[in-house]
Design a protein around this motif. Structure first.
Motif, PDB file in Angstrom:
ATOM      1  N   MET A   1      29.946  33.818  55.347  1.00 16.97           N
ATOM      2  CA  MET A   1      30.105  35.107  54.650  1.00 16.97           C
ATOM      3  C   MET A   1      30.355  34.877  53.155  1.00 16.97           C
ATOM      4  SD  MET A   1      30.174  38.404  55.071  1.00 16.97           S
ATOM      5  CE  MET A   1      30.720  39.234  56.537  1.00 16.97           C
ATOM      6  N   LYS A   2      29.752  35.721  52.313  1.00 15.17           N
ATOM      7  CA  LYS A   2      29.955  35.631  50.866  1.00 15.17           C
ATOM      8  C   LYS A   2      30.849  36.788  50.404  1.00 15.17           C
ATOM      9  CE  LYS A   2      27.287  32.108  50.471  1.00 15.17           C
ATOM     10  NZ  LYS A   2      27.972  30.802  50.420  1.00 15.17           N
ATOM     11  N   TYR A   3      31.520  36.578  49.267  1.00  9.09           N
ATOM     12  CA  TYR A   3      32.523  37.542  48.803  1.00  9.09           C
ATOM     13  C   TYR A   3      32.383  37.836  47.303  1.00  9.09           C
ATOM     14  CZ  TYR A   3      34.715  36.048  53.144  1.00  9.09           C
ATOM     15  OH  TYR A   3      34.952  35.767  54.450  1.00  9.09           O
ATOM     16  N   VAL A   4      32.984  38.966  46.905  1.00 19.96           N
ATOM     17  CA  VAL A   4      33.196  39.245  45.475  1.00 19.96           C
ATOM     18  C   VAL A   4      34.675  39.610  45.292  1.00 19.96           C
ATOM     19  CG1 VAL A   4      30.878  40.009  44.790  1.00 19.96           C
ATOM     20  CG2 VAL A   4      32.439  41.656  45.849  1.00 19.96           C
ATOM     21  N   ILE A   5      35.146  39.460  44.058  1.00 17.07           N
ATOM     22  CA  ILE A   5      36.526  39.873  43.750  1.00 17.07           C
ATOM     23  C   ILE A   5      36.469  40.992  42.703  1.00 17.07           C
ATOM     24  CG2 ILE A   5      38.683  39.188  42.585  1.00 17.07           C
ATOM     25  CD1 ILE A   5      38.536  36.509  43.882  1.00 17.07           C
ATOM     26  N   GLY A   6      37.241  42.051  42.954  1.00 17.50           N
ATOM     27  CA  GLY A   6      37.436  43.107  41.952  1.00 17.50           C
ATOM     28  C   GLY A   6      38.845  42.952  41.393  1.00 17.50           C
ATOM     29  N   VAL A   7      38.960  42.816  40.076  1.00 13.28           N
ATOM     30  CA  VAL A   7      40.268  42.680  39.429  1.00 13.28           C
ATOM     31  C   VAL A   7      40.559  44.004  38.729  1.00 13.28           C
ATOM     32  CG1 VAL A   7      41.555  41.479  37.605  1.00 13.28           C
ATOM     33  CG2 VAL A   7      39.915  40.207  39.006  1.00 13.28           C
ATOM     34  N   ASP A   8      41.579  44.717  39.189  1.00 11.44           N
ATOM     35  CA  ASP A   8      41.928  46.009  38.564  1.00 11.44           C
ATOM     36  C   ASP A   8      43.171  45.810  37.700  1.00 11.44           C
ATOM     37  OD1 ASP A   8      42.490  48.611  37.875  1.00 11.44           O
ATOM     38  OD2 ASP A   8      43.306  49.146  39.843  1.00 11.44           O
ATOM     39  N   LEU A   9      42.948  45.739  36.396  1.00 14.80           N
ATOM     40  CA  LEU A   9      44.047  45.509  35.461  1.00 14.80           C
ATOM     41  C   LEU A   9      44.672  46.859  35.104  1.00 14.80           C
ATOM     42  CD1 LEU A   9      45.127  42.939  33.864  1.00 14.80           C
ATOM     43  CD2 LEU A   9      43.909  43.905  31.928  1.00 14.80           C
ATOM     44  N   GLY A  10      45.646  47.268  35.907  1.00 15.40           N
ATOM     45  CA  GLY A  10      46.284  48.575  35.699  1.00 15.40           C
ATOM     46  C   GLY A  10      47.408  48.493  34.680  1.00 15.40           C
ATOM     47  N   THR A  11      48.144  49.574  34.546  1.00 17.22           N
ATOM     48  CA  THR A  11      49.246  49.601  33.586  1.00 17.22           C
ATOM     49  C   THR A  11      50.519  49.070  34.233  1.00 17.22           C
ATOM     50  OG1 THR A  11      48.221  51.618  32.772  1.00 17.22           O
ATOM     51  CG2 THR A  11      50.408  51.095  31.926  1.00 17.22           C
ATOM     52  N   SER A  12      50.698  49.377  35.536  1.00 20.72           N
ATOM     53  CA  SER A  12      51.918  48.922  36.190  1.00 20.72           C
ATOM     54  C   SER A  12      51.744  47.534  36.784  1.00 20.72           C
ATOM     55  CB  SER A  12      52.324  49.913  37.287  1.00 20.72           C
ATOM     56  OG  SER A  12      51.300  50.030  38.258  1.00 20.72           O
ATOM     57  N   ALA A  13      50.506  47.165  37.139  1.00 20.57           N
ATOM     58  CA  ALA A  13      50.275  45.898  37.839  1.00 20.57           C
ATOM     59  C   ALA A  13      48.797  45.572  37.828  1.00 20.57           C
ATOM     60  CB  ALA A  13      50.734  46.041  39.300  1.00 20.57           C
TER      61      ALA A  13
END
Ligand SMILES: Nc1ncnc2c1ncn2[C@@H]1O[C@H](COP(=O)(O)OP(=O)(O)O)[C@@H](O)[C@H]1O
Ligand SMILES: O=C(CO)[C@@H](O)[C@H](O)COP(=O)(O)O
Length: 502
Positions: free
Chosen positions: A1-13
Motif C-alpha cells: 500500500m502507498k501513502y500520502v501525508i497531509g500536514v495541517d499547520l494550524g494556529t493551535s497545533a
C-alpha cells in the motif's frame, strides 16, 4: 500500500494525517505550540516551533502506524494564512511571525486604502484588512526599520515549513493571494501594489501552484523526522482552500463551515465574476485556475477555548461542550458576541470587543457555554446573509474543523442556518485537503473531483428543526443589535486598557 501525508499547520497545533490510496486515514498525530500575545491586538508565533512541531507529529505518526517511510510517496500542506515570516539573505528568520489574527496594523490598512482605493480592490479583490500580510510588512518597515533593512524575502507559515523540509524557497498561490499583493486574475505578484508602497519586487518569492512538486524531503529533514528522501513534496494550500477541498466543496452550490481557531463560511467560485465589493474575501483556490470567497469570524473556536481556559480549565473538552445540552435555545436569556479579538466579517473592525448580553442570576455555567456556541454560529449566520443578499442559496453546508466534533454544535448550526449540515468521517478537512493535493500532484487521480469521490465520506447529515429555526431567527435579530449598540462602549474600554498598559 502507498501513502500520502497531509500536514495541517494550524494556529493551535500542527496536525498530520497519513492517508492511504483508498482515502482511509491510517494514522494521525498532532503537536501543539504556543501563541504569544505580548500586547492587546498582538499575536505572534516562533517559526521554529512549527518546524519542531511538525517533526514531533511525524515521529508520533510513525510510532503509531508502523508504515515504512519509503511507502509514503507524497506530502503536502495546509497552512494558517497571512502570517508574515521575514527572512534575511541567508534564509534566517528575522523576527517572530506576525499572525493572521494580529490586529496591530489598522494604521497601515487605512493607508493602503487611502493610497490605492478601489484600484486595490480591483487588483487584489480584497479590502486591506489588518490580518492580511501587506499591512504587516508595512508595519515592520515603519516600526522596525533595522529589521526591515535586513529582509531579503518573506514567506507564509506553511511555505516556511516546506522550505525547511526541502531547502527550496517559494510561495504557493492560494496562500499568496492572502498577502493582498497578488493580482488575483493574472496569478502574479502585482508590480502596481509593490510600487505604491515602495517595496522591491525582489522580496516576493517565486510562486508555485498547490499541486506543483517543489522538491523532495531533504537529507537533513529526513534524518531528523524519519521521513524518506524519496517522498515528493507538493506546494499545498491556504488552510481554507484545503479545508474546501477536504470537505468536497468543488461546486458553486456547496458551502463550507469551518470552526478552527477562526471560523469561516466559504463558497467555491469557478471564475472571478462574483463581486462582493470587498465584504467577503476573494482568493485563488488551491484547485488550479479556480477561486473561492469567504467570510471570517476571527474568534470562533478561540472564543470557546478562551472561555474554557478561563472558567473551566479542569473539565474535558467533551464534557464542557456537552454541558450546553442541559441549557436551552437562547441559553435562558443569554447572548454572546464573539468579537473577543476584534472582527472581520461582517464588521471589519479591529477595535470591537465581545459581550455577554442578558446575564441573569438564574443562569449557570452551562448557559454561558451554550451562549458561546450559539453566538459563534450567529456570527456565521451574518456571513450567510451576505451570500444570500448576493443571490447565493446553498443547499447544505459541510462542517469541518475542531468544532465539528460536537453533535450539539452541529445541530445548532443546522438550526441557525436553516440548512442541512454535513459531518464528514474525518473532521480534519484542511489536513485531508492537503493529503488530496499530494494525491492529485502524484497523479493518483486526474483531478480533485475524482480524488474527492474516493477520499471523502459523509458520517451524518443534521436536519434543521423548524421549531428551533423559528426561535433562532428571533434570537438572531436581537444578536444583530449587539454590534451597533456596543461598538462605542467596547472601543472606549479598549482605549482605557491600552492607556493603562505598563
Ligand atoms: N470536543 C470538542 N467539541 C467542540 N469543539 C472543540 C472540541 N475540541 C476542540 N474544539 C474546538 O476546536 C478548535 C480547534 O480546532 P482546529 O480545527 O484544530 O483549529 P486550528 O486549525 O486553528 O488549530 C478549538 O479552538 C476548540 O474551540
Ligand atoms: O485568517 C484566516 C483566513 O483569512 C484564518 O482562517 C487563518 O487561516 C487561520 O485558520 P485556523 O487556524 O483557524 O484554521
Amino acid at each position: 500500500m502507498k501513502y500520502v501525508i497531509g500536514v495541517d499547520l494550524g494556529t493551535s497545533a500542527v496536525k498530520v494525517l497519513l492517508v492511504d490510496q483508498s482515502g482511509a486515514v491510517t494514522a494521525q498525530a498532532s503537536a501543539a505550540y504556543p501563541l504569544q500575545q505580548p500586547q492587546p491586538g498582538y499575536s505572534e508565533q516562533n517559526p521554529e516551533d512549527w518546524v519542531s512541531g511538525v517533526k514531533d507529529a511525524i515521529e508520533k505518526l510513525f510510532a503509531t502506524s508502523k508504515v515504512a517511510a519509503s511507502d509514503i510517496e507524497g506530502l503536502s500542506y495546509s497552512g494558517q494564512m497571512h502570517g508574515l515570516v521575514l527572512l534575511d539573505a541567508a534564509g534566517k528568520v528575522l523576527r517572530p511571525a506576525i499572525l493572521w489574527n494580529d490586529t496591530r496594523t489598522t494604521k497601515q490598512s487605512e493607508e493602503i486604502m487611502a493610497k490605492m482605493g478601489d484600484k486595490f480592490l480591483e487588483i487584489t479583490r480584497n479590502r486591506p484588512l489588518e490580518g492580511f500580510t501587506l499591512p504587516k510588512i508595512l508595519w515592520v518597515k515603519e516600526n522596525e526599520p533595522e529589521i526591515f533593512k535586513q529582509a531579503a524575502t518573506f514567506v507564509l507559515p506553511k511555505d516556511y515549513v516546506r522550505y525547511r523540509m526541502t531547502g527550496t524557497l517559494n510561495m504557493e498561490l492560494s496562500d499568496a493571494a492572502g498577502t493582498v499583493m497578488v493580482d488575483i486574475a493574472k496569478k502574479a505578484w502585482s508590480q502596481e501594489v509593490c510600487d505604491a508602497f515602495d517595496l522591491p519586487m525582489s522580496i516576493c518569492p517565486p510562486l508555485v501552484e498547490a499541486t506543483d512538486q517543489v522538491g523532495m524531503i531533504s537529507a537533513d529533514f529526513a534524518k531528523e523526522s524519519g521521513l524518506a528522501t524519496s517522498t515528493a513534496v507538493f506546494g499545498g494550500g491556504a488552510d481554507n482552500a484545503c479545508g474546501a477541498i477536504g470537505a468536497g466543496i468543488l461546486r458553486p452550490d456547496q458551502a463550507m463551515c469551518s470552526i478552527g481557531t477562526s471560523g469561516v463560511i466559504l463558497a467555491y467560485e469557478p471564475d472571478t465574476q462574483a463581486d462582493y465589493h470587498g465584504q467577503l474575501h476573494f482568493f485563488n483556490h488551491a484547485v488550479p485556475g479556480r477561486f473561492y470567497s469567504m467570510g471570517v469570524t476571527l474568534a470562533a473556536g478561540y472564543s470557546l477555548s478562551w472561555f474554557k481556559k478561563t472558567f473551566a480549565p479542569e473539565a474535558s473538552f467533551n464534557d464542557f461542550v456537552g454541558s450546553a445540552s442541559t441549557s436551552t435555545i437562547g441559553a435562558h436569556g443569554l447572548l454572546f458576541a464573539p468579537y473577543i479579538v476584534g472582527e472581520r466579517t461582517p464588521y471589519a473592525d479591529a477595535k470591537i470587543r465581545g459581550s455577554f448580553i442578558g446575564i441573569d442570576g438564574k443562569q449557570t455555567r452551562a448557559d454561558f457555554v451554550r451562549a458561546v456556541l450559539e453566538g459563534i454560529v450567529f456570527s456565521f449566520r451574518d456571513i450567510l446573509d451576505i451570500y444570500e443578499a448576493n443571490g447565493k442559496n446553498f443547499k447544505q453546508l459541510v462542517s469541518i474543523g475542531g468544532g465539528s466534533k460536537s453533535e450539539l454544535w452541529l445541530q445548532i448550526q443546522a438550526d441557525i442556518f436553516n440548512k442541512e449540515v454535513v459531518r464528514l468521517e474525518s473532521e480534519q478537512g484542511p489536513g485531508m485537503g492537503a493529503a488530496m493535493i499530494a494525491a492529485v500532484g502524484l497523479g493518483w487521480f486526474a483531478d480533485f473531483s475524482g480524488c474527492a469521490e474516493k477520499f471523502i465520506a459523509v458520517k451524518k447529515v443534521y436536519q434543521p428543526n423548524p421549531e428551533h429555526v423559528a426561535e433562532y431567527q428571533q434570537l438572531h435579530q436581537i444578536y444583530q443589535q449587539i454590534y451597533p449598540q456596543t461598538k462605542k462602549m467596547t472601543g472606549a474600554l479598549l482605549d482605557f486598557e491600552e492607556s493603562h498598559q505598563v
